[in-house]
Structure formats: structure tokens, C-alpha cells
Write a protein that holds these residues in place. Sequence first.
Motif, mmCIF file in Angstrom:
data_model
loop_
_atom_site.group_PDB
_atom_site.id
_atom_site.type_symbol
_atom_site.label_atom_id
_atom_site.label_comp_id
_atom_site.label_asym_id
_atom_site.label_seq_id
_atom_site.Cartn_x
_atom_site.Cartn_y
_atom_site.Cartn_z
ATOM 1 N N ASN A 1 0.851 -1.187 0.000
ATOM 2 C CA ASN A 1 0.000 0.000 0.000
ATOM 3 C C ASN A 1 0.894 1.248 0.000
ATOM 4 O O ASN A 1 1.716 1.431 0.885
ATOM 5 N N ARG A 2 0.720 2.092 -1.011
ATOM 6 C CA ARG A 2 1.628 3.236 -1.191
ATOM 7 C C ARG A 2 1.568 4.202 0.001
ATOM 8 O O ARG A 2 2.602 4.706 0.454
ATOM 9 N N ASP A 3 0.367 4.450 0.542
ATOM 10 C CA ASP A 3 0.254 5.385 1.680
ATOM 11 C C ASP A 3 0.979 4.814 2.900
ATOM 12 O O ASP A 3 1.664 5.528 3.623
ATOM 13 N N PHE A 4 0.793 3.500 3.099
ATOM 14 C CA PHE A 4 1.465 2.845 4.238
ATOM 15 C C PHE A 4 2.982 2.964 4.080
ATOM 16 O O PHE A 4 3.698 3.307 5.031
ATOM 17 N N ALA A 5 3.465 2.700 2.863
ATOM 18 C CA ALA A 5 4.914 2.741 2.609
ATOM 19 C C ALA A 5 5.453 4.148 2.864
ATOM 20 O O ALA A 5 6.488 4.321 3.529
ATOM 21 N N GLU A 6 4.734 5.165 2.366
ATOM 22 C CA GLU A 6 5.208 6.552 2.558
ATOM 23 C C GLU A 6 5.218 6.920 4.029
ATOM 24 O O GLU A 6 6.136 7.561 4.530
ATOM 25 N N GLN A 7 4.164 6.482 4.726
ATOM 26 C CA GLN A 7 4.063 6.781 6.155
ATOM 27 C C GLN A 7 5.201 6.086 6.925
ATOM 28 O O GLN A 7 5.828 6.676 7.794
ATOM 29 N N ASP B 1 13.604 -6.610 -2.548
ATOM 30 C CA ASP B 1 12.422 -6.327 -1.730
ATOM 31 C C ASP B 1 11.188 -6.676 -2.569
ATOM 32 O O ASP B 1 11.247 -6.622 -3.796
ATOM 33 N N TYR B 2 10.090 -7.064 -1.917
ATOM 34 C CA TYR B 2 8.923 -7.451 -2.728
ATOM 35 C C TYR B 2 7.913 -6.330 -2.916
ATOM 36 O O TYR B 2 6.939 -6.498 -3.643
ATOM 37 N N SER B 3 8.145 -5.184 -2.278
ATOM 38 C CA SER B 3 7.113 -4.139 -2.319
ATOM 39 C C SER B 3 7.397 -3.076 -3.376
ATOM 40 O O SER B 3 8.333 -2.275 -3.235
ATOM 41 N N PRO B 4 6.572 -3.009 -4.436
ATOM 42 C CA PRO B 4 6.786 -1.972 -5.454
ATOM 43 C C PRO B 4 6.698 -0.572 -4.835
ATOM 44 O O PRO B 4 7.431 0.327 -5.240
ATOM 45 N N ALA B 5 5.840 -0.402 -3.827
ATOM 46 C CA ALA B 5 5.683 0.931 -3.220
ATOM 47 C C ALA B 5 6.967 1.362 -2.524
ATOM 48 O O ALA B 5 7.406 2.514 -2.649
ATOM 49 N N MET B 6 7.601 0.434 -1.795
ATOM 50 C CA MET B 6 8.856 0.763 -1.111
ATOM 51 C C MET B 6 9.972 0.973 -2.151
ATOM 52 O O MET B 6 10.798 1.883 -2.013
ATOM 53 N N GLU C 1 9.724 2.038 -5.167
ATOM 54 C CA GLU C 1 9.539 3.347 -5.829
ATOM 55 C C GLU C 1 10.197 4.456 -4.984
ATOM 56 O O GLU C 1 10.877 5.337 -5.501
ATOM 57 N N LEU C 2 9.992 4.369 -3.668
ATOM 58 C CA LEU C 2 10.603 5.366 -2.770
ATOM 59 C C LEU C 2 12.132 5.254 -2.819
ATOM 60 O O LEU C 2 12.844 6.259 -2.815
ATOM 61 N N ALA C 3 12.630 4.013 -2.895
ATOM 62 C CA ALA C 3 14.087 3.813 -2.959
ATOM 63 C C ALA C 3 14.635 4.443 -4.230
ATOM 64 O O ALA C 3 15.678 5.122 -4.212
ATOM 65 N N GLN C 4 13.922 4.246 -5.337
ATOM 66 C CA GLN C 4 14.411 4.799 -6.609
ATOM 67 C C GLN C 4 14.476 6.319 -6.550
ATOM 68 O O GLN C 4 15.438 6.927 -7.009
ATOM 69 N N LYS C 5 13.443 6.920 -5.940
ATOM 70 C CA LYS C 5 13.442 8.393 -5.808
ATOM 71 C C LYS C 5 14.585 8.842 -4.915
ATOM 72 O O LYS C 5 15.286 9.794 -5.205
ATOM 73 N N ARG C 6 14.770 8.134 -3.812
ATOM 74 C CA ARG C 6 15.770 8.560 -2.818
ATOM 75 C C ARG C 6 17.196 8.425 -3.375
ATOM 76 O O ARG C 6 18.041 9.278 -3.128
#
Length: 245
Positions: free
Chosen positions: A14-20, A80-85, A87-92
Amino acid sequence: MPDKLSSIPDEWFNRDFAEQWDKTALAGNHTRAEHLDILLSIVSKEYQAGKTILDLGIGSGQIEATIFAQRPEADIVGVDYSPAMLELAQKRLGSFLDHCVIIQHDFRDLEKLYLPQRQYQIAISVQALHHIPHQNKLELFKYVYRILEDDGIFLLSDRIAIDTAHLSHLYITLWERLEQQAQIKSGWSGEYYLQRLPQKADYPATLEELLTWLREAGFHASCLYLQMDRTLIAGIKNKTSRTTK
Ligand SMILES: C[S@@+](CC[C@H](N)C(=O)[O-])C[C@H]1O[C@@H](n2cnc3c(N)ncnc32)[C@H](O)[C@@H]1O
């Protein structure tokens, strides 16, 4: 503090969960900063340029950002198996993505995990493996042992299962001490922290179990650091013992 505890799933997809999670990784985890500091000081000192660090559960790339700040030449493969996490790694990680291969894969399906051919010198895993069942942990330890080069180092930092049935009053005191010292307060009492643990949908192992499985996989393993229910374990794959000069 919520007064009713229900099951607390981690929703890594869940993208919101990952961001939080990414924004609040230190909240309610008073020992994370120190455990990371110790782990990163070992990685920074031990890493040999040209070799590769494997991160099992790279998540949003918080740890890689620090590794690259300390050792910009580092080469990392993160799973990692989470696309949401991821995505954040790629941005960071931005420009460091040239040095960082990211693989989306579930640790419970190791037979299909194909890593790039590298000299894997160090493997790390932080707060990830308590999410997989025990049998998968043992299989993963064997996998890590296989892919690491001789003298390779496995650093495992994770939340462990503790004996709350018999020692809860002592753990409550430990939690309250950590809460008092923490810069970011959770607002949780010791009782609440302990009641919350079994509600989480995960599989923490005891320290003894983790050490036993690592040794079964072939590692020389020791606990380097332990605070309440968070540990940092090192496993070494070597054929010969090292003596200090
Ligand atoms: C608490 S986060 C830690 C992320 C990172 N290691 C850190 O400390 O900043 C846990 C990570 O484990 C990953 N994870 C959980 N179960 C997994 C599984 N079965 N296979 C692969 N990754 C998993 C989640 O997607 C999440 O990114």
C-alpha cells in the motif's frame, strides 16, 4: 494511544502505508538509529571497493542513502517485494542508481531469485526477516551463505521474539527507559508496547533461534548488540579464524 488493539498488518504493497513508514521509521523504534549507526560503521569499514553489498529488504533505500554518503563507490544489490517501497528507494537514491541494482522479489520464493553475478562481500538485512515464516528464514540464511564469498559478512538487524509471558515487568521497565530517553516519543506505555507485539502479523524469532539457524547454514554467528527486542547479529563465512594484530 489507541485503546483497542486489533490485528496490525504491515501493508507493504500500500503506497500510503509505505510513505508513512518511510517518514516515521524512527517512531516507536527507539533503538533503530543506534543499530543502524553500528551496522553502517561496520559496513563502511569492511567494504572493499569493487565488491558488492546485498541488502535483503532494501525497502525505501534509507540505509543505502547512508552507505553511499560514506562510501560513494559502493556497489549494491537490493531485494524487496514491495513496489511501493522500491519506488521510494528509486526516488531517494537518484544518481546512485548506477551503483544499485534493485530486484523486486519475495523472499518466500528463493528458488526463483536470480541475483546478478557479483562478488558478494557483505549481506545486510534490517527489520525485514521477521516478516517471513521461520522455515523461510533458514532457507534464506542458507542462500546468503551460498552466495557470499569466503570471509563474507552477514549483518542481520531485526526485531526478535521476547519472553513476555515471564519477564514482562522487566521489559516494561526497559521500554519506559527507552521512551524517556527517546528524542521522538511514541507516547506508548510499556504495557501498551508489549500488548501490541503479538497483534502484529509477523514472525519474529528468538535470538537463540536466529543464531542456531545461522550456524546451521554454516556461519560463525554472534550477537553484536542487543537492546530489549532488537538485535544486531553478525555471521561470518570463513574457513580460517582471524587473529587481531
Ligand atoms: C520495516 S521495512 C525495512 C526496510 C529497510 N530495510 C530499512 O530498514 O530501512 C521491511 C521491508 O521488508 C520488506 N519485506 C517484507 N516481507 C518481504 C518478503 N516476503 N519478501 C521481500 N521483502 C519483504 C518490505 O517490503 C519492507 O520494505
